[in-house]
Design a protein around this motif. Structure first.
Motif, PDB file in Angstrom:
ATOM      1  N   THR A 134      -6.943   2.749   9.184  1.00 14.52           N
ATOM      2  CA  THR A 134      -7.651   3.250   8.007  1.00 14.52           C
ATOM      3  C   THR A 134      -7.656   2.214   6.888  1.00 14.52           C
ATOM      4  O   THR A 134      -8.678   1.985   6.246  1.00 14.52           O
ATOM      5  N   PHE A 135      -6.517   1.564   6.679  1.00 13.22           N
ATOM      6  CA  PHE A 135      -6.470   0.517   5.652  1.00 13.22           C
ATOM      7  C   PHE A 135      -7.314  -0.686   6.064  1.00 13.22           C
ATOM      8  O   PHE A 135      -7.993  -1.276   5.219  1.00 13.22           O
ATOM      9  N   LYS A 136      -7.304  -1.055   7.324  1.00 12.61           N
ATOM     10  CA  LYS A 136      -8.074  -2.203   7.771  1.00 12.61           C
ATOM     11  C   LYS A 136      -9.576  -1.950   7.694  1.00 12.61           C
ATOM     12  O   LYS A 136     -10.353  -2.868   7.437  1.00 12.61           O
ATOM     13  N   ALA A 137      -9.994  -0.710   7.888  1.00 11.81           N
ATOM     14  CA  ALA A 137     -11.419  -0.357   7.837  1.00 11.81           C
ATOM     15  C   ALA A 137     -11.951  -0.327   6.409  1.00 11.81           C
ATOM     16  O   ALA A 137     -13.164  -0.377   6.199  1.00 11.81           O
ATOM     17  N   ALA A 138     -11.056  -0.251   5.433  1.00  5.83           N
ATOM     18  CA  ALA A 138     -11.490  -0.137   4.031  1.00  5.83           C
ATOM     19  C   ALA A 138     -12.027  -1.460   3.501  1.00  5.83           C
ATOM     20  O   ALA A 138     -11.705  -2.516   3.906  1.00  5.83           O
TER      21      ALA A 138
ATOM     22  N   GLU B 294      -2.134   7.862  17.222  1.00  5.73           N
ATOM     23  CA  GLU B 294      -0.759   7.897  16.739  1.00  5.73           C
ATOM     24  C   GLU B 294      -0.774   7.604  15.239  1.00  5.73           C
ATOM     25  O   GLU B 294      -1.468   6.703  14.777  1.00  5.73           O
ATOM     26  N   PHE B 295      -0.039   8.396  14.457  1.00  8.21           N
ATOM     27  CA  PHE B 295      -0.158   8.388  12.999  1.00  8.21           C
ATOM     28  C   PHE B 295      -0.004   6.995  12.385  1.00  8.21           C
ATOM     29  O   PHE B 295      -0.800   6.604  11.540  1.00  8.21           O
ATOM     30  N   LYS B 296       1.006   6.241  12.806  1.00  6.56           N
ATOM     31  CA  LYS B 296       1.209   4.904  12.220  1.00  6.56           C
ATOM     32  C   LYS B 296       0.000   4.005  12.465  1.00  6.56           C
ATOM     33  O   LYS B 296      -0.436   3.292  11.568  1.00  6.56           O
ATOM     34  N   GLN B 297      -0.525   4.048  13.687  1.00  8.26           N
ATOM     35  CA  GLN B 297      -1.689   3.223  14.003  1.00  8.26           C
ATOM     36  C   GLN B 297      -2.910   3.704  13.222  1.00  8.26           C
ATOM     37  O   GLN B 297      -3.728   2.903  12.784  1.00  8.26           O
ATOM     38  N   TRP B 298      -3.033   5.014  13.036  1.00 14.12           N
ATOM     39  CA  TRP B 298      -4.138   5.564  12.261  1.00 14.12           C
ATOM     40  C   TRP B 298      -4.083   5.044  10.825  1.00 14.12           C
ATOM     41  O   TRP B 298      -5.105   4.666  10.253  1.00 14.12           O
ATOM     42  N   VAL B 299      -2.880   5.016  10.233  1.00 13.57           N
ATOM     43  CA  VAL B 299      -2.716   4.493   8.876  1.00 13.57           C
ATOM     44  C   VAL B 299      -3.164   3.038   8.829  1.00 13.57           C
ATOM     45  O   VAL B 299      -3.946   2.638   7.957  1.00 13.57           O
ATOM     46  N   GLU B 300      -2.692   2.240   9.774  1.00 13.45           N
ATOM     47  CA  GLU B 300      -3.066   0.816   9.817  1.00 13.45           C
ATOM     48  C   GLU B 300      -4.576   0.657   9.966  1.00 13.45           C
ATOM     49  O   GLU B 300      -5.202  -0.117   9.236  1.00 13.45           O
TER      50      GLU B 300
ATOM     51  N   THR C 140      -4.050   3.144  -2.190  1.00 16.63           N
ATOM     52  CA  THR C 140      -3.361   4.393  -1.873  1.00 16.63           C
ATOM     53  C   THR C 140      -4.208   5.250  -0.942  1.00 16.63           C
ATOM     54  O   THR C 140      -5.380   5.524  -1.214  1.00 16.63           O
ATOM     55  N   LEU C 141      -3.573   5.670   0.145  1.00 17.15           N
ATOM     56  CA  LEU C 141      -4.194   6.545   1.131  1.00 17.15           C
ATOM     57  C   LEU C 141      -3.585   7.936   0.963  1.00 17.15           C
ATOM     58  O   LEU C 141      -2.386   8.117   1.144  1.00 17.15           O
ATOM     59  N   TYR C 142      -4.416   8.896   0.577  1.00 18.70           N
ATOM     60  CA  TYR C 142      -3.988  10.286   0.426  1.00 18.70           C
ATOM     61  C   TYR C 142      -4.353  11.001   1.721  1.00 18.70           C
ATOM     62  O   TYR C 142      -5.528  11.153   2.045  1.00 18.70           O
ATOM     63  N   VAL C 143      -3.348  11.440   2.457  1.00 16.29           N
ATOM     64  CA  VAL C 143      -3.537  12.045   3.768  1.00 16.29           C
ATOM     65  C   VAL C 143      -3.417  13.566   3.664  1.00 16.29           C
ATOM     66  O   VAL C 143      -2.472  14.077   3.059  1.00 16.29           O
ATOM     67  N   ASN C 144      -4.333  14.262   4.283  1.00 20.75           N
ATOM     68  CA  ASN C 144      -4.286  15.714   4.327  1.00 20.75           C
ATOM     69  C   ASN C 144      -3.227  16.145   5.344  1.00 20.75           C
ATOM     70  O   ASN C 144      -3.415  16.005   6.550  1.00 20.75           O
ATOM     71  N   PHE C 145      -2.131  16.694   4.852  1.00 19.50           N
ATOM     72  CA  PHE C 145      -1.034  17.143   5.718  1.00 19.50           C
ATOM     73  C   PHE C 145      -1.533  18.080   6.816  1.00 19.50           C
ATOM     74  O   PHE C 145      -1.056  18.023   7.949  1.00 19.50           O
ATOM     75  N   PHE C 146      -2.495  18.910   6.500  1.00 20.39           N
ATOM     76  CA  PHE C 146      -2.973  19.901   7.450  1.00 20.39           C
ATOM     77  C   PHE C 146      -3.794  19.291   8.592  1.00 20.39           C
ATOM     78  O   PHE C 146      -4.136  19.990   9.540  1.00 20.39           O
TER      79      PHE C 146
ATOM     80  N   VAL D  19       0.834  -1.197   0.000  1.00 16.89           N
ATOM     81  CA  VAL D  19       0.000   0.000   0.000  1.00 16.89           C
ATOM     82  C   VAL D  19       0.874   1.256   0.000  1.00 16.89           C
ATOM     83  O   VAL D  19       2.059   1.200   0.341  1.00 16.89           O
ATOM     84  N   ASN D  20       0.263   2.357  -0.386  1.00 16.05           N
ATOM     85  CA  ASN D  20       0.961   3.637  -0.458  1.00 16.05           C
ATOM     86  C   ASN D  20       0.277   4.657   0.435  1.00 16.05           C
ATOM     87  O   ASN D  20      -0.955   4.721   0.486  1.00 16.05           O
ATOM     88  N   VAL D  21       1.090   5.468   1.100  1.00 15.76           N
ATOM     89  CA  VAL D  21       0.604   6.600   1.869  1.00 15.76           C
ATOM     90  C   VAL D  21       1.201   7.839   1.207  1.00 15.76           C
ATOM     91  O   VAL D  21       2.418   7.984   1.142  1.00 15.76           O
ATOM     92  N   VAL D  22       0.337   8.697   0.696  1.00 17.54           N
ATOM     93  CA  VAL D  22       0.770   9.918   0.019  1.00 17.54           C
ATOM     94  C   VAL D  22       0.265  11.096   0.847  1.00 17.54           C
ATOM     95  O   VAL D  22      -0.941  11.240   1.065  1.00 17.54           O
ATOM     96  N   VAL D  23       1.185  11.913   1.316  1.00 15.39           N
ATOM     97  CA  VAL D  23       0.814  13.077   2.107  1.00 15.39           C
ATOM     98  C   VAL D  23       0.740  14.280   1.173  1.00 15.39           C
ATOM     99  O   VAL D  23       1.678  14.555   0.428  1.00 15.39           O
ATOM    100  N   LEU D  24      -0.415  14.967   1.209  1.00 13.00           N
ATOM    101  CA  LEU D  24      -0.672  16.081   0.301  1.00 13.00           C
ATOM    102  C   LEU D  24      -1.251  17.279   1.053  1.00 13.00           C
ATOM    103  O   LEU D  24      -1.869  17.115   2.106  1.00 13.00           O
ATOM    104  N   PRO D  25      -1.106  18.467   0.470  1.00 17.06           N
ATOM    105  CA  PRO D  25      -1.740  19.653   1.046  1.00 17.06           C
ATOM    106  C   PRO D  25      -3.187  19.729   0.559  1.00 17.06           C
ATOM    107  O   PRO D  25      -3.458  20.277  -0.503  1.00 17.06           O
ATOM    108  N   LEU D  26      -4.098  19.169   1.306  1.00 21.09           N
ATOM    109  CA  LEU D  26      -5.490  19.114   0.864  1.00 21.09           C
ATOM    110  C   LEU D  26      -6.303  20.254   1.468  1.00 21.09           C
ATOM    111  O   LEU D  26      -5.752  21.217   1.982  1.00 21.09           O
ATOM    112  N   HIS D  27      -7.589  20.133   1.443  1.00 26.85           N
ATOM    113  CA  HIS D  27      -8.471  21.202   1.885  1.00 26.85           C
ATOM    114  C   HIS D  27      -9.444  20.693   2.930  1.00 26.85           C
ATOM    115  O   HIS D  27      -9.170  20.771   4.117  1.00 26.85           O
ATOM    116  N   MET D  28     -10.550  20.114   2.539  1.00 28.40           N
ATOM    117  CA  MET D  28     -11.621  19.743   3.460  1.00 28.40           C
ATOM    118  C   MET D  28     -11.454  18.340   4.052  1.00 28.40           C
ATOM    119  O   MET D  28     -11.709  18.126   5.221  1.00 28.40           O
TER     120      MET D  28
END
Length: 165
Positions: A161-165, A153-159, A129-135, A111-120
């Motif tokens: 989020t993927f498991k909930a999908a 904690e960010f790592k656990q949040w990533v895990e 692929t998980l696109y994470v809002n940097f903000f 899997v991929n984690v892409v951190v981006l400057p998003l909005h809402m």
């Protein structure tokens, strides 16, 4: 199973914030490099397009008034203004993300984690692929705690989020 982190757009954004804060002129070609980046294309919608990114960042760089057509554009502009107000906090958020190691997390497949400057959105999940809002990432203000997302904690949040999908 592996988690691969991608911070390419955030590296470009960090330069933009630093240069603009230092009153350096950031050219349209650099701004378009951000707006047209392959990773950004995945999060564009009818209301938030490369032109939205270009207009907001150009207004910031040129110190012009920004007139948003949609709430998401206004939020993107606002998030970037906030980033420039506290470069120290941005550094505190960027540094651990750049070296983050996801070894030991349990996810299915690569899997991929892409951190981006998003909005809402807090995040957008498309396929593997998980696109994470940097903000929405939160740094510990005291500097000794881990990054968090939605109070997890960010790592656990990533895990999670993927498991909930």
């Amino acid at each position: 199973m592996a988690i691969k982190m991608n911070m390419e757009v955030m590296e470009l954004m960090f330069y933009f914030w630093q240069a603009t804060t230092d009153r350096e002129k950031v050219g349209e070609s650099f701004i378009m490099t951000i707006a047209d980046h392959e990773q950004m294309k995945s999060v564009y919608t009818e209301e938030f397009q490369p032109e939205s990114v270009r207009r907001a960042l150009s207004a910031i760089s040129n110190r012009e008034i920004f007139s948003a057509d949609h709430k998401c554009e206004s939020r993107f502009w606002n998030n970037n203004m906030w980033a420039m107000e506290d470069i120290g906090l941005m550094e505190a958020m960027m540094a651990p993300l750049k070296v983050m190691n996801f070894d030991g997390l349990n996810v299915e497949g690569d899997v991929n984690v892409v951190v981006l400057p998003l909005h809402m959105d807090e995040f957008i999940l498309k396929g593997n692929t998980l696109y994470v809002n940097f903000f929405r990432v939160q740094a510990d203000m005291m500097g000794d705690g881990p990054l968090t997302m939605a109070s997890v904690e960010f790592k656990q949040w990533v895990e999670q989020t993927f498991k909930a999908a």
